[in-house]
Design a protein around this motif. Structure first.
Motif, mmCIF file in Angstrom:
data_model
loop_
_atom_site.group_PDB
_atom_site.id
_atom_site.type_symbol
_atom_site.label_atom_id
_atom_site.label_comp_id
_atom_site.label_asym_id
_atom_site.label_seq_id
_atom_site.Cartn_x
_atom_site.Cartn_y
_atom_site.Cartn_z
ATOM 1 N N TYR A 110 -3.556 -14.387 6.989
ATOM 2 C CA TYR A 110 -2.369 -13.725 6.455
ATOM 3 C C TYR A 110 -2.543 -12.210 6.516
ATOM 4 N N CYS A 111 -3.730 -11.736 6.184
ATOM 5 C CA CYS A 111 -3.989 -10.292 6.251
ATOM 6 C C CYS A 111 -3.923 -9.787 7.688
ATOM 7 N N VAL A 112 -4.518 -10.520 8.610
ATOM 8 C CA VAL A 112 -4.491 -10.107 10.024
ATOM 9 C C VAL A 112 -3.049 -10.041 10.523
ATOM 10 N N PHE A 113 -2.292 -11.113 10.292
ATOM 11 C CA PHE A 113 -0.905 -11.116 10.745
ATOM 12 C C PHE A 113 -0.028 -10.213 9.886
ATOM 13 N N GLY A 114 -0.443 -9.979 8.653
ATOM 14 C CA GLY A 114 0.245 -8.992 7.822
ATOM 15 C C GLY A 114 0.118 -7.599 8.413
ATOM 16 N N VAL A 115 -1.054 -7.290 8.916
ATOM 17 C CA VAL A 115 -1.249 -6.004 9.607
ATOM 18 C C VAL A 115 -0.364 -5.959 10.850
ATOM 19 N N GLY A 116 -0.307 -7.074 11.571
ATOM 20 C CA GLY A 116 0.578 -7.130 12.734
ATOM 21 C C GLY A 116 2.031 -6.924 12.353
ATOM 22 N N THR A 117 2.453 -7.562 11.283
ATOM 23 C CA THR A 117 3.825 -7.408 10.791
ATOM 24 C C THR A 117 4.077 -5.957 10.383
ATOM 25 N N PHE A 118 3.128 -5.384 9.680
ATOM 26 C CA PHE A 118 3.196 -3.986 9.273
ATOM 27 C C PHE A 118 3.339 -3.079 10.497
ATOM 28 N N LEU A 119 2.534 -3.340 11.526
ATOM 29 C CA LEU A 119 2.584 -2.519 12.736
ATOM 30 C C LEU A 119 3.916 -2.667 13.471
ATOM 31 N N VAL A 120 4.461 -3.880 13.501
ATOM 32 C CA VAL A 120 5.778 -4.074 14.108
ATOM 33 C C VAL A 120 6.814 -3.268 13.334
ATOM 34 N N ASP A 121 6.798 -3.368 12.014
ATOM 35 C CA ASP A 121 7.775 -2.684 11.175
ATOM 36 C C ASP A 121 7.658 -1.166 11.286
ATOM 37 N N VAL A 122 6.474 -0.648 11.058
ATOM 38 C CA VAL A 122 6.282 0.809 11.092
ATOM 39 C C VAL A 122 6.420 1.328 12.528
ATOM 40 N N LYS B 1 7.910 4.308 4.403
ATOM 41 C CA LYS B 1 7.906 2.957 4.949
ATOM 42 C C LYS B 1 6.515 2.333 4.803
ATOM 43 N N ILE B 2 5.484 3.120 5.006
ATOM 44 C CA ILE B 2 4.113 2.634 4.818
ATOM 45 C C ILE B 2 3.891 2.228 3.364
ATOM 46 N N CYS B 3 4.310 3.062 2.439
ATOM 47 C CA CYS B 3 4.126 2.766 1.007
ATOM 48 C C CYS B 3 4.843 1.486 0.590
ATOM 49 N N ILE B 4 6.090 1.344 0.972
ATOM 50 C CA ILE B 4 6.833 0.157 0.562
ATOM 51 C C ILE B 4 6.264 -1.089 1.237
ATOM 52 N N ASN B 5 5.723 -0.956 2.431
ATOM 53 C CA ASN B 5 5.156 -2.115 3.114
ATOM 54 C C ASN B 5 3.964 -2.705 2.381
ATOM 55 N N VAL B 6 3.182 -1.898 1.706
ATOM 56 C CA VAL B 6 2.058 -2.423 0.923
ATOM 57 C C VAL B 6 2.598 -3.366 -0.157
ATOM 58 N N ILE B 7 3.605 -2.942 -0.867
ATOM 59 C CA ILE B 7 4.216 -3.759 -1.920
ATOM 60 C C ILE B 7 4.865 -5.006 -1.327
ATOM 61 N N VAL B 8 5.577 -4.833 -0.233
ATOM 62 C CA VAL B 8 6.282 -5.936 0.411
ATOM 63 C C VAL B 8 5.307 -7.003 0.922
ATOM 64 N N ILE B 9 4.196 -6.604 1.494
ATOM 65 C CA ILE B 9 3.212 -7.574 2.009
ATOM 66 C C ILE B 9 2.655 -8.432 0.877
ATOM 67 N N ILE B 10 2.359 -7.814 -0.246
ATOM 68 C CA ILE B 10 1.846 -8.566 -1.399
ATOM 69 C C ILE B 10 2.897 -9.562 -1.896
ATOM 70 N N LEU B 11 4.128 -9.094 -2.067
ATOM 71 C CA LEU B 11 5.196 -9.986 -2.527
ATOM 72 C C LEU B 11 5.443 -11.116 -1.529
ATOM 73 N N ASN B 12 5.443 -10.798 -0.253
ATOM 74 C CA ASN B 12 5.687 -11.821 0.763
ATOM 75 C C ASN B 12 4.595 -12.884 0.784
ATOM 76 N N TYR B 13 3.352 -12.485 0.568
ATOM 77 C CA TYR B 13 2.267 -13.472 0.496
ATOM 78 C C TYR B 13 2.503 -14.423 -0.675
ATOM 79 N N LEU B 14 2.839 -13.857 -1.814
ATOM 80 C CA LEU B 14 3.069 -14.698 -2.990
ATOM 81 C C LEU B 14 4.232 -15.659 -2.765
ATOM 82 N N PHE B 15 5.336 -15.166 -2.194
ATOM 83 C CA PHE B 15 6.472 -16.038 -1.894
ATOM 84 C C PHE B 15 6.066 -17.146 -0.915
#
Length: 147
Positions: free
Chosen positions: A18-30, A120-134
């Motif tokens: 999840y963290c690896v693909f979360g980084v990928g998701t983050f990179l796509v978004d940013v 966008k970087i700041c909000i992505n940290v929060i979003v990744i955590i929430l998305n994992y929990l969901f």
């Protein structure tokens, strides 16, 4: 050493992936935000700012769904009804975090004058955590056997 690695991999595989693909998701978004921000001049233009944010987030959501479904949680739904429910749940959760992201961007960029890419970087940290929990607790939780 290999046994130690295998022990931790088995225990934390889902979280690591999840963290690896979360980084990928983050990179796509940013990355999409950076690319579109360099093409279009955001400035104080409401429509360009939010169009960039929405498009980059939807690109990241699609990347995240595919990687989470096939690589991270591995208990993806079987059958069209279950797949539709899973996808709907995934996109609903992500749309919630998209709205959260939009509110954050509106406040920090338009009203406070902060840089769109850094915010966008700041909000992505929060979003990744929430998305994992969901994903972990609601969307991809192991299904109960059918009776």
């Amino acid at each position: 050493m290999r046994m130690l690695f295998e022990k931790y991999w088995k225990k934390y595989k889902e979280f690591i992936l999840y963290c690896v693909f979360g980084v990928g998701t983050f990179l796509v978004d940013v990355g999409m935000t950076f690319l579109l921000d360099s093409i279009f001049v955001v400035g104080d233009n409401f429509w360009i700012l939010h169009s960039i944010t929405i498009f980059s987030t939807l690109s990241a959501i699609t990347f995240a769904y595919v990687t989470n479904r096939y690589f991270v949680f591995e208990n993806h739904a079987i059958g069209s009804k279950a797949v539709v429910k899973e996808a709907l749940s995934f996109y609903t959760a992500r749309i919630f975090t998209l709205i959260l992201s939009e509110v954050f961007i509106e406040i920090t960029v338009r009203h406070m004058g902060l840089d769109v890419v850094w915010m966008k970087i700041c909000i992505n940290v929060i979003v990744i955590i929430l998305n994992y929990l969901f994903s972990k607790l609601w969307i991809f939780k192991p299904s109960k056997p059918e009776e």
